[in-house]
Design a protein around this motif. Sequence first.
Motif, PDB file in Angstrom:
ATOM      1  N   ARG A 159       0.807  -1.237  -0.080  1.00 41.09           N
ATOM      2  CA  ARG A 159       0.047   0.071   0.013  1.00 41.09           C
ATOM      3  C   ARG A 159       0.944   1.222  -0.202  1.00 41.09           C
ATOM      4  O   ARG A 159       0.518   2.369  -0.553  1.00 41.09           O
ATOM      5  CB  ARG A 159      -0.786   0.046   1.375  1.00 41.09           C
ATOM      6  CG  ARG A 159      -1.770   1.114   1.401  1.00 41.09           C
ATOM      7  CD  ARG A 159      -2.799   1.322   0.256  1.00 41.09           C
ATOM      8  NE  ARG A 159      -3.405   2.298   0.531  1.00 41.09           N
ATOM      9  CZ  ARG A 159      -3.454   3.389  -0.347  1.00 41.09           C
ATOM     10  NH1 ARG A 159      -2.452   3.656  -0.888  1.00 41.09           N
ATOM     11  NH2 ARG A 159      -4.413   4.473  -0.031  1.00 41.09           N
ATOM     12  N   TYR A 160       2.080   1.170   0.436  1.00 40.64           N
ATOM     13  CA  TYR A 160       2.829   2.156   0.381  1.00 40.64           C
ATOM     14  C   TYR A 160       4.062   2.332  -0.470  1.00 40.64           C
ATOM     15  O   TYR A 160       4.651   3.522  -0.364  1.00 40.64           O
ATOM     16  CB  TYR A 160       3.447   2.518   2.063  1.00 40.64           C
ATOM     17  CG  TYR A 160       2.532   2.456   3.275  1.00 40.64           C
ATOM     18  CD1 TYR A 160       1.863   3.446   3.524  1.00 40.64           C
ATOM     19  CD2 TYR A 160       2.422   0.957   3.929  1.00 40.64           C
ATOM     20  CE1 TYR A 160       1.010   3.322   4.463  1.00 40.64           C
ATOM     21  CE2 TYR A 160       1.343   1.076   4.735  1.00 40.64           C
ATOM     22  CZ  TYR A 160       0.699   2.148   5.111  1.00 40.64           C
ATOM     23  OH  TYR A 160      -0.265   2.189   6.348  1.00 40.64           O
ATOM     24  N   LEU A 161       4.019   1.527  -1.331  1.00 40.87           N
ATOM     25  CA  LEU A 161       4.970   1.711  -2.695  1.00 40.87           C
ATOM     26  C   LEU A 161       4.359   3.048  -3.460  1.00 40.87           C
ATOM     27  O   LEU A 161       3.236   2.735  -3.966  1.00 40.87           O
ATOM     28  CB  LEU A 161       5.091   0.491  -3.177  1.00 40.87           C
ATOM     29  CG  LEU A 161       5.980  -0.499  -3.058  1.00 40.87           C
ATOM     30  CD1 LEU A 161       6.012  -1.725  -3.561  1.00 40.87           C
ATOM     31  CD2 LEU A 161       7.467  -0.010  -2.921  1.00 40.87           C
ATOM     32  N   ASP A 162       5.308   3.756  -3.741  1.00 42.27           N
ATOM     33  CA  ASP A 162       4.843   4.925  -4.360  1.00 42.27           C
ATOM     34  C   ASP A 162       4.920   4.849  -6.190  1.00 42.27           C
ATOM     35  O   ASP A 162       6.226   4.950  -6.446  1.00 42.27           O
ATOM     36  CB  ASP A 162       5.308   6.294  -3.967  1.00 42.27           C
ATOM     37  CG  ASP A 162       4.933   7.443  -4.637  1.00 42.27           C
ATOM     38  OD1 ASP A 162       3.927   7.401  -5.551  1.00 42.27           O
ATOM     39  OD2 ASP A 162       5.606   8.572  -4.287  1.00 42.27           O
ATOM     40  N   PRO A 163       4.042   4.833  -6.751  1.00 45.24           N
ATOM     41  CA  PRO A 163       4.298   4.668  -8.284  1.00 45.24           C
ATOM     42  C   PRO A 163       4.809   5.939  -8.810  1.00 45.24           C
ATOM     43  O   PRO A 163       5.304   5.829  -9.955  1.00 45.24           O
ATOM     44  CB  PRO A 163       2.833   4.379  -8.887  1.00 45.24           C
ATOM     45  CG  PRO A 163       1.970   4.788  -8.042  1.00 45.24           C
ATOM     46  CD  PRO A 163       2.374   4.812  -6.466  1.00 45.24           C
ATOM     47  N   LYS A 164       4.820   7.031  -8.174  1.00 43.48           N
ATOM     48  CA  LYS A 164       5.680   8.214  -8.376  1.00 43.48           C
ATOM     49  C   LYS A 164       6.827   8.419  -7.769  1.00 43.48           C
ATOM     50  O   LYS A 164       7.391   9.600  -8.078  1.00 43.48           O
ATOM     51  CB  LYS A 164       4.732   9.309  -8.466  1.00 43.48           C
ATOM     52  CG  LYS A 164       3.335   9.415  -9.229  1.00 43.48           C
ATOM     53  CD  LYS A 164       2.488  10.575  -8.796  1.00 43.48           C
ATOM     54  CE  LYS A 164       1.109  10.464  -9.717  1.00 43.48           C
ATOM     55  NZ  LYS A 164       0.400  11.596  -9.508  1.00 43.48           N
TER      56      LYS A 164
END
Length: 301
Positions: A159-164
Amino acid sequence: NNKEKKNVFEIENLSFAYDKHEVLNNLNLSFHEGIVTTMIGPNGCGKSSILEALWNVCRLAAGDFSLITSSVRSYCRLDNTCRELPLSFDLLFRRNGFLFRYQLDVKQGAVLEENMFYGKPGSDDAGVLFARKANELHIGNEAGKMDFSTLPAGVSLLRYLDPKSSSECAKAAASWFSQVLFFREHDYKKAPDLPSEVEERQVICRLLQAMDIDILDYSITKEQGFDDPSLILTHGKADGNTFFVSFNEESTGIRKLLTLIPLVVKSLRLGSLLLADDLDNVLHPHLLRFILSLYQDHEKN
Protein backbone atom coordinates in the motif's frame (compact mmCIF):
# COMPACT_ATOMS: atom_id res chain seq x y z
CA ASN A 1 9.60 -20.78 -28.62
CA ASN A 2 8.58 -20.06 -25.01
CA LYS A 3 12.15 -20.68 -23.81
CA GLU A 4 13.26 -17.52 -25.60
CA LYS A 5 10.63 -15.40 -23.87
CA LYS A 6 11.08 -13.64 -20.54
CA ASN A 7 8.75 -14.74 -17.76
CA VAL A 8 6.28 -12.04 -16.75
CA PHE A 9 5.55 -13.97 -13.55
CA GLU A 10 5.60 -17.52 -12.25
CA ILE A 11 3.55 -19.72 -9.92
CA GLU A 12 5.49 -22.39 -8.07
CA ASN A 13 4.31 -25.43 -6.08
CA LEU A 14 0.70 -24.30 -5.70
CA SER A 15 -1.60 -26.83 -4.00
CA PHE A 16 -5.28 -26.46 -3.15
CA ALA A 17 -8.00 -28.69 -1.72
CA TYR A 18 -11.70 -28.65 -0.85
CA ASP A 19 -12.20 -30.69 2.31
CA LYS A 20 -10.16 -33.84 1.56
CA HIS A 21 -10.41 -33.55 -2.22
CA GLU A 22 -7.17 -32.16 -3.62
CA VAL A 23 -7.76 -30.26 -6.88
CA LEU A 24 -4.29 -28.73 -7.34
CA ASN A 25 -1.06 -30.51 -6.47
CA ASN A 26 2.32 -28.72 -6.74
CA LEU A 27 1.22 -26.69 -9.77
CA ASN A 28 3.96 -24.75 -11.61
CA LEU A 29 3.10 -22.13 -14.23
CA SER A 30 5.20 -19.64 -16.19
CA PHE A 31 3.52 -16.71 -17.96
CA HIS A 32 5.74 -15.46 -20.77
CA GLU A 33 6.18 -11.96 -22.14
CA GLY A 34 4.30 -11.45 -25.42
CA ILE A 35 2.40 -14.75 -25.07
CA VAL A 36 -1.34 -15.18 -24.41
CA THR A 37 -1.65 -17.83 -21.70
CA THR A 38 -4.88 -19.84 -21.34
CA MET A 39 -5.76 -22.20 -18.51
CA ILE A 40 -8.06 -25.01 -19.63
CA GLY A 41 -9.71 -27.65 -17.46
CA PRO A 42 -13.01 -29.04 -16.19
CA ASN A 43 -15.34 -27.18 -13.85
CA GLY A 44 -14.03 -26.99 -10.30
CA CYS A 45 -10.41 -27.81 -11.10
CA GLY A 46 -9.09 -24.49 -9.70
CA LYS A 47 -8.78 -22.13 -12.69
CA SER A 48 -10.79 -19.33 -11.09
CA SER A 49 -9.12 -19.90 -7.71
CA ILE A 50 -5.69 -19.19 -9.24
CA LEU A 51 -6.89 -15.96 -10.89
CA GLU A 52 -8.74 -14.78 -7.77
CA ALA A 53 -5.66 -15.41 -5.62
CA LEU A 54 -3.40 -13.41 -7.94
CA TRP A 55 -5.93 -10.59 -8.24
CA ASN A 56 -6.34 -10.33 -4.45
CA VAL A 57 -2.57 -10.05 -4.02
CA CYS A 58 -2.45 -7.25 -6.61
CA ARG A 59 -5.31 -5.42 -4.87
CA LEU A 60 -3.17 -4.99 -1.75
CA ALA A 61 -1.38 -2.13 -3.49
CA ALA A 62 -4.71 -0.30 -3.85
CA GLY A 63 -5.47 -0.59 -0.15
CA ASP A 64 -7.88 -3.52 -0.45
CA PHE A 65 -6.78 -5.85 2.38
CA SER A 66 -9.66 -8.32 2.10
CA LEU A 67 -7.13 -11.06 1.29
CA ILE A 68 -5.56 -10.55 4.73
CA THR A 69 -8.77 -10.04 6.70
CA SER A 70 -10.44 -13.07 5.09
CA SER A 71 -7.61 -15.29 6.36
CA VAL A 72 -9.49 -15.33 9.68
CA ARG A 73 -11.95 -17.78 8.10
CA SER A 74 -9.77 -19.22 5.30
CA TYR A 75 -7.64 -22.26 5.83
CA CYS A 76 -6.55 -25.41 4.05
CA ARG A 77 -8.96 -28.24 4.81
CA LEU A 78 -6.78 -31.04 3.48
CA ASP A 79 -5.74 -32.13 6.96
CA ASN A 80 -5.64 -30.84 10.54
CA THR A 81 -1.95 -29.92 10.34
CA CYS A 82 -2.50 -27.59 7.40
CA ARG A 83 -5.22 -25.74 9.31
CA GLU A 84 -2.48 -24.21 11.44
CA LEU A 85 -0.34 -23.06 8.50
CA PRO A 86 -0.48 -19.50 7.12
CA LEU A 87 -1.82 -18.57 3.69
CA SER A 88 1.35 -18.04 1.63
CA PHE A 89 2.05 -16.31 -1.68
CA ASP A 90 5.32 -16.18 -3.64
CA LEU A 91 5.12 -14.03 -6.77
CA LEU A 92 7.84 -13.45 -9.39
CA PHE A 93 7.38 -10.67 -11.96
CA ARG A 94 9.31 -8.33 -14.27
CA ARG A 95 8.86 -4.62 -14.81
CA ASN A 96 10.99 -1.97 -16.57
CA GLY A 97 14.10 -4.14 -16.61
CA PHE A 98 13.80 -5.23 -12.96
CA LEU A 99 13.04 -8.73 -11.69
CA PHE A 100 11.02 -8.81 -8.46
CA ARG A 101 10.06 -11.45 -5.95
CA TYR A 102 7.20 -10.69 -3.55
CA GLN A 103 6.46 -12.99 -0.60
CA LEU A 104 3.48 -12.78 1.74
CA ASP A 105 2.34 -14.98 4.64
CA VAL A 106 -0.97 -14.15 6.36
CA LYS A 107 -2.93 -15.87 9.10
CA GLN A 108 -5.90 -14.95 11.28
CA GLY A 109 -6.23 -11.49 9.73
CA ALA A 110 -2.57 -10.47 10.22
CA VAL A 111 0.59 -10.34 8.12
CA LEU A 112 3.18 -12.76 9.54
CA GLU A 113 5.88 -12.08 6.96
CA GLU A 114 6.19 -9.87 3.89
CA ASN A 115 9.22 -9.36 1.65
CA MET A 116 10.04 -7.71 -1.67
CA PHE A 117 13.37 -8.52 -3.31
CA TYR A 118 14.64 -7.04 -6.57
CA GLY A 119 17.41 -7.54 -9.07
CA LYS A 120 18.43 -6.20 -12.46
CA PRO A 121 19.50 -9.06 -14.77
CA GLY A 122 22.94 -8.50 -16.26
CA SER A 123 24.07 -6.21 -13.45
CA ASP A 124 25.04 -6.28 -9.78
CA ASP A 125 22.01 -4.15 -8.88
CA ALA A 126 20.07 -6.30 -6.40
CA GLY A 127 18.72 -6.00 -2.90
CA VAL A 128 15.69 -5.72 -0.64
CA LEU A 129 12.88 -3.19 -1.06
CA PHE A 130 11.37 -4.20 2.26
CA ALA A 131 11.41 -7.10 4.70
CA ARG A 132 8.93 -7.62 7.52
CA LYS A 133 8.58 -10.42 10.03
CA ALA A 134 6.44 -10.17 13.14
CA ASN A 135 7.41 -6.81 14.70
CA GLU A 136 10.71 -6.50 12.81
CA LEU A 137 10.74 -4.19 9.80
CA HIS A 138 13.49 -3.28 7.34
CA ILE A 139 12.98 -0.72 4.57
CA GLY A 140 15.65 -0.79 1.85
CA ASN A 141 17.22 2.32 0.32
CA GLU A 142 15.54 1.70 -3.05
CA ALA A 143 12.06 1.60 -1.53
CA GLY A 144 11.91 5.38 -1.52
CA LYS A 145 9.87 7.19 1.07
CA MET A 146 7.18 4.94 2.58
CA ASP A 147 4.92 7.30 4.44
CA PHE A 148 3.51 5.64 7.54
CA SER A 149 3.97 6.21 11.27
CA THR A 150 2.52 2.88 12.40
CA LEU A 151 1.88 -0.31 10.45
CA PRO A 152 -1.20 -2.30 11.55
CA ALA A 153 -0.88 -6.08 11.42
CA GLY A 154 -3.64 -6.32 8.81
CA VAL A 155 -2.09 -3.85 6.34
CA SER A 156 0.31 -4.73 3.51
CA LEU A 157 3.47 -2.73 2.76
CA LEU A 158 2.45 -2.76 -0.91
CA ARG A 159 0.00 0.00 0.00
CA TYR A 160 2.92 2.35 0.65
CA LEU A 161 4.93 1.75 -2.53
CA ASP A 162 4.74 4.99 -4.51
CA PRO A 163 4.25 4.69 -8.32
CA LYS A 164 5.63 8.25 -8.56
CA SER A 165 8.69 7.51 -6.44
CA SER A 166 12.08 8.99 -7.36
CA SER A 167 13.39 5.41 -7.05
CA GLU A 168 13.07 3.66 -10.43
CA CYS A 169 12.99 0.30 -8.65
CA ALA A 170 10.12 1.22 -6.29
CA LYS A 171 8.25 2.92 -9.12
CA ALA A 172 8.53 -0.20 -11.30
CA ALA A 173 7.25 -2.51 -8.54
CA ALA A 174 4.36 -0.21 -7.61
CA SER A 175 3.28 0.32 -11.22
CA TRP A 176 3.13 -3.43 -11.93
CA PHE A 177 0.67 -4.02 -9.10
CA SER A 178 -1.39 -0.90 -9.80
CA GLN A 179 -1.81 -1.70 -13.51
CA VAL A 180 -2.94 -5.33 -13.29
CA LEU A 181 -6.53 -5.59 -14.56
CA PHE A 182 -9.12 -8.32 -13.90
CA PHE A 183 -12.29 -9.14 -15.82
CA ARG A 184 -14.94 -11.36 -14.24
CA GLU A 185 -18.09 -12.47 -15.99
CA HIS A 186 -20.51 -11.08 -13.38
CA ASP A 187 -19.06 -7.55 -13.74
CA TYR A 188 -21.33 -6.87 -16.76
CA LYS A 189 -24.45 -6.43 -14.62
CA LYS A 190 -23.50 -2.83 -13.93
CA ALA A 191 -22.73 -0.27 -16.65
CA PRO A 192 -18.94 -0.13 -17.21
CA ASP A 193 -16.89 2.96 -16.53
CA LEU A 194 -16.27 3.92 -20.16
CA PRO A 195 -14.08 6.97 -20.89
CA SER A 196 -15.94 10.14 -21.88
CA GLU A 197 -13.11 11.89 -23.78
CA VAL A 198 -13.67 12.06 -27.56
CA GLU A 199 -10.42 10.32 -28.53
CA GLU A 200 -10.94 7.51 -26.03
CA ARG A 201 -14.53 7.03 -27.17
CA GLN A 202 -13.40 6.79 -30.78
CA VAL A 203 -10.82 4.13 -29.96
CA ILE A 204 -13.39 1.95 -28.24
CA CYS A 205 -16.02 2.42 -30.96
CA ARG A 206 -13.53 1.68 -33.76
CA LEU A 207 -12.59 -1.51 -31.97
CA LEU A 208 -16.25 -2.51 -31.65
CA GLN A 209 -16.85 -1.79 -35.34
CA ALA A 210 -13.80 -3.90 -36.26
CA MET A 211 -15.66 -6.76 -34.55
CA ASP A 212 -18.74 -6.01 -36.70
CA ILE A 213 -20.65 -4.45 -33.80
CA ASP A 214 -22.72 -1.51 -35.10
CA ILE A 215 -22.09 0.86 -32.15
CA LEU A 216 -21.05 4.25 -33.55
CA ASP A 217 -20.80 6.23 -30.31
CA TYR A 218 -22.00 6.41 -26.72
CA SER A 219 -22.81 9.03 -24.13
CA ILE A 220 -22.76 9.08 -20.36
CA THR A 221 -25.43 11.12 -18.59
CA LYS A 222 -26.21 11.71 -14.93
CA GLU A 223 -29.92 11.69 -14.27
CA GLN A 224 -31.52 13.38 -11.30
CA GLY A 225 -32.52 10.97 -8.56
CA PHE A 226 -30.11 8.23 -9.68
CA ASP A 227 -26.73 7.53 -8.08
CA ASP A 228 -25.14 5.88 -11.12
CA PRO A 229 -24.78 7.61 -14.50
CA SER A 230 -26.66 6.20 -17.51
CA LEU A 231 -24.79 4.77 -20.50
CA ILE A 232 -26.57 5.33 -23.84
CA LEU A 233 -25.22 3.67 -26.98
CA THR A 234 -25.71 4.94 -30.54
CA HIS A 235 -26.23 2.15 -33.06
CA GLY A 236 -25.90 2.74 -36.80
CA LYS A 237 -27.67 0.77 -39.52
CA ALA A 238 -26.50 0.11 -43.07
CA ASP A 239 -29.04 2.62 -44.45
CA GLY A 240 -27.47 5.42 -42.41
CA ASN A 241 -30.20 5.58 -39.77
CA THR A 242 -29.23 5.54 -36.09
CA PHE A 243 -31.04 4.54 -32.93
CA PHE A 244 -30.25 4.71 -29.22
CA VAL A 245 -30.18 1.89 -26.69
CA SER A 246 -29.41 2.08 -22.97
CA PHE A 247 -26.83 -0.29 -21.52
CA ASN A 248 -29.48 -2.18 -19.56
CA GLU A 249 -31.49 -2.74 -22.77
CA GLU A 250 -28.55 -4.25 -24.63
CA SER A 251 -28.21 -7.99 -25.05
CA THR A 252 -26.22 -9.90 -22.43
CA GLY A 253 -23.44 -10.54 -24.96
CA ILE A 254 -23.04 -6.83 -25.80
CA ARG A 255 -23.07 -5.86 -22.11
CA LYS A 256 -20.28 -8.36 -21.40
CA LEU A 257 -18.28 -7.12 -24.39
CA LEU A 258 -18.67 -3.47 -23.35
CA THR A 259 -17.39 -4.35 -19.88
CA LEU A 260 -14.35 -6.15 -21.27
CA ILE A 261 -13.31 -3.77 -24.08
CA PRO A 262 -12.14 -0.83 -21.86
CA LEU A 263 -9.89 -3.26 -19.97
CA VAL A 264 -8.47 -4.59 -23.25
CA VAL A 265 -7.72 -1.07 -24.50
CA LYS A 266 -6.12 -0.06 -21.21
CA SER A 267 -3.95 -3.17 -20.95
CA LEU A 268 -2.73 -2.74 -24.55
CA ARG A 269 -1.92 0.90 -23.93
CA LEU A 270 -0.11 0.35 -20.63
CA GLY A 271 1.48 -2.96 -21.58
CA SER A 272 -0.02 -4.37 -18.39
CA LEU A 273 -1.40 -7.75 -17.36
CA LEU A 274 -5.08 -8.53 -17.98
CA LEU A 275 -6.60 -11.48 -16.12
CA ALA A 276 -9.89 -12.73 -17.59
CA ASP A 277 -11.94 -15.59 -16.19
CA ASP A 278 -14.20 -17.83 -18.32
CA LEU A 279 -13.90 -15.80 -21.54
CA ASP A 280 -15.20 -18.75 -23.55
CA ASN A 281 -18.50 -18.39 -21.66
CA VAL A 282 -18.60 -14.64 -22.24
CA LEU A 283 -17.81 -14.09 -25.91
CA HIS A 284 -18.62 -15.63 -29.27
CA PRO A 285 -15.58 -17.64 -30.46
CA HIS A 286 -14.95 -15.20 -33.37
CA LEU A 287 -14.91 -12.22 -31.01
CA LEU A 288 -12.64 -14.06 -28.60
CA ARG A 289 -10.18 -14.89 -31.38
CA PHE A 290 -10.18 -11.26 -32.52
CA ILE A 291 -9.42 -9.95 -29.02
CA LEU A 292 -6.67 -12.50 -28.45
CA SER A 293 -5.10 -11.50 -31.78
CA LEU A 294 -4.60 -7.98 -30.41
CA TYR A 295 -2.06 -9.35 -27.93
CA GLN A 296 0.18 -11.05 -30.50
CA ASP A 297 2.20 -7.89 -31.27
CA HIS A 298 5.09 -7.85 -28.80
CA GLU A 299 5.69 -4.16 -29.48
CA LYS A 300 2.21 -3.34 -28.18
CA ASN A 301 1.88 -5.74 -25.27
